[in-house]
Design a protein around this motif. Structure first.
Motif: not given
Length: 285
Positions: A225-236
Motif C-alpha cells: 500500500t502507498e508504494p513508490r514508483s520502482g518498488d517491487r512487492v514480492r512474496v517468498d
C-alpha cells in the motif's frame, strides 16, 4: 429517512485509506454511476439521506450492509460480490484485520534484508533448501490478458493502470494449494479473496507491505500500500519460490500473484526498494 452521523469515537484513523475500504468505495461509485441517479435522487429512492450517500461514496463513512444491498439492487450489480467486498472492508474499518496480524510478543518491525536478499535477523527461520523458481507462467498476449481480466473481474476491472509480471494463469474456476500458483488473488471465481486476511505486516518509509493468506485456497500473496514508483512487492516461500510485481503507478496498492502453500508460516512478503535494499514482514502466522 436514515441520517448517518459518521464514524464513532475510537474509529481507526487510517481505516478510510485501507485497500479493502478503497476497493469497496470504487465499486460502489461504479454502481451509483450505473444507476444514473444523483445523490438527491438516490436518497429519494432509498432509506438513506443525500448526505449519507455522499459520505459513503467518498469513503468518509463505511456504509451499512443494507445500503450496499440497496445500491446493488438499484444498479443491477452483483450483490454477492459487493457484500463480500463490504465484509472485507468492515474488517479493515473495525481494525479486526490489523489486530489479527499482531500476535502477542510479535516483532512489529519484521525482517530487514540487504541488497543480497539475505535476512538480517539470524534468529528468524532460514528458508529450506532453495530450489530454482518453478516454471515460468504462460505468456499471454496483452490483448488476451486484458480480455481474460475483464471477463473474470480481475486486475483491469479492479485496479486499472497497474502492471503485473508475469501474466496470471488464464485458468478459471476455484483452486486450492498448488493449483492457485500463478493465479490472480482478486480473480472473482477463485474465491480466494473472500476469506483472505493479513498474516504479517511491515511498514517502511510510508509503505505498508503485507502477507495475505486464504485458508480456503491454501495460498499466499504479497500486497503493498502507498508504494513508490520502482518498488517491487514480492512474496517468498520457505522452499525458495517467489512472485514479484513492479510498481509503475505510485500511491496505489498492488498485489502479487499467488503461491500455493500449506500454512502461512511458509511465506513472507517483502518490498524491494529502488536503492537495492529490501524490507520484509516476518514469516506468517
Amino acid at each position: 429517512m436514515t441520517e448517518d452521523t459518521g464514524p464513532g469515537p475510537g474509529r481507526p484513523s487510517r481505516a478510510a485509506t485501507a485497500p479493502e475500504v478503497r476497493h469497496l468505495v470504487e465499486r460502489l461509485r461504479e454502481a451509483r454511476e450505473g444507476t444514473g441517479l444523483s445523490f438527491a435522487a438516490l436518497a429519494a429512492r432509498t432509506a438513506y439521506s443525500k448526505s449519507s450517500w455522499e459520505r459513503y461514496l467518498n469513503g468518509k463513512t463505511l456504509p451499512p450492509r443494507d445500503a450496499v444491498e440497496t445500491l446493488a439492487k438499484l444498479s443491477g450489480a452483483d450483490p454477492v460480490r459487493l457484500l463480500a467486498l463490504w465484509r472485507l472492508a468492515d474488517r479493515a474499518w473495525s481494525g479486526r484485520d490489523a489486530r489479527a496480524t499482531e500476535p502477542a510478543g510479535a516483532d512489529r518491525a519484521g525482517t530487514v534484508v540487504g541488497p543480497s536478499g539475505a535476512p538480517a535477523d539470524p534468529s528468524g527461520p532460514e528458508p529450506r533448501n532453495r530450489k530454482p523458481r518453478r516454471g515460468t507462467a504462460l505468456l499471454v498476449a496483452a490483448g488476451t490478458a486484458l480480455v481474460t481480466a475483464l471477463a473474470v473481474g480481475a486486475v483491469a476491472w479492479t485496479y486499472g493502470g497497474w502492471h503485473r509480471e508475469p501474466a496470471s494463469r488464464a485458468t478459471t474456476g476455484t483452486c486450492r494449494g498448488e493449483n492457485c500458483t500463478d493465479r490472480d488473488p482478486e480473480q472473482h471465481d477463485t474465491d480466494c479473496w473472500t476469506d483472505a486476511g493479513s498474516r504479517a505486516r511491515r511498514e517502511i518509509a510510508g509503505r505498508t507491505v503485507e502477507l495475505r493468506f486464504s485458508p480456503t485456497c491454501r495460498a499466499a500473496w504479497g500486497r503493498i500500500t502507498e508504494p513508490r514508483s520502482g518498488d517491487r512487492v514480492r512474496v517468498d516461500t520457505t522452499d525458495g519460490r517467489h512472485q514479484t510485481q513492479l510498481v509503475l503507478v505510485p500511491g496505489r496498492y498492488l498485489y502479487t500473484l499467488m503461491i500455493g502453500i500449506g500454512r502461512p508460516s511458509e511465506a513472507r512478503a517483502c518490498v524491494d526498494l529502488p536503492d537495492g535494499s529490501a524490507a520484509c514482514t516476518g514469516w506468517g502466522h
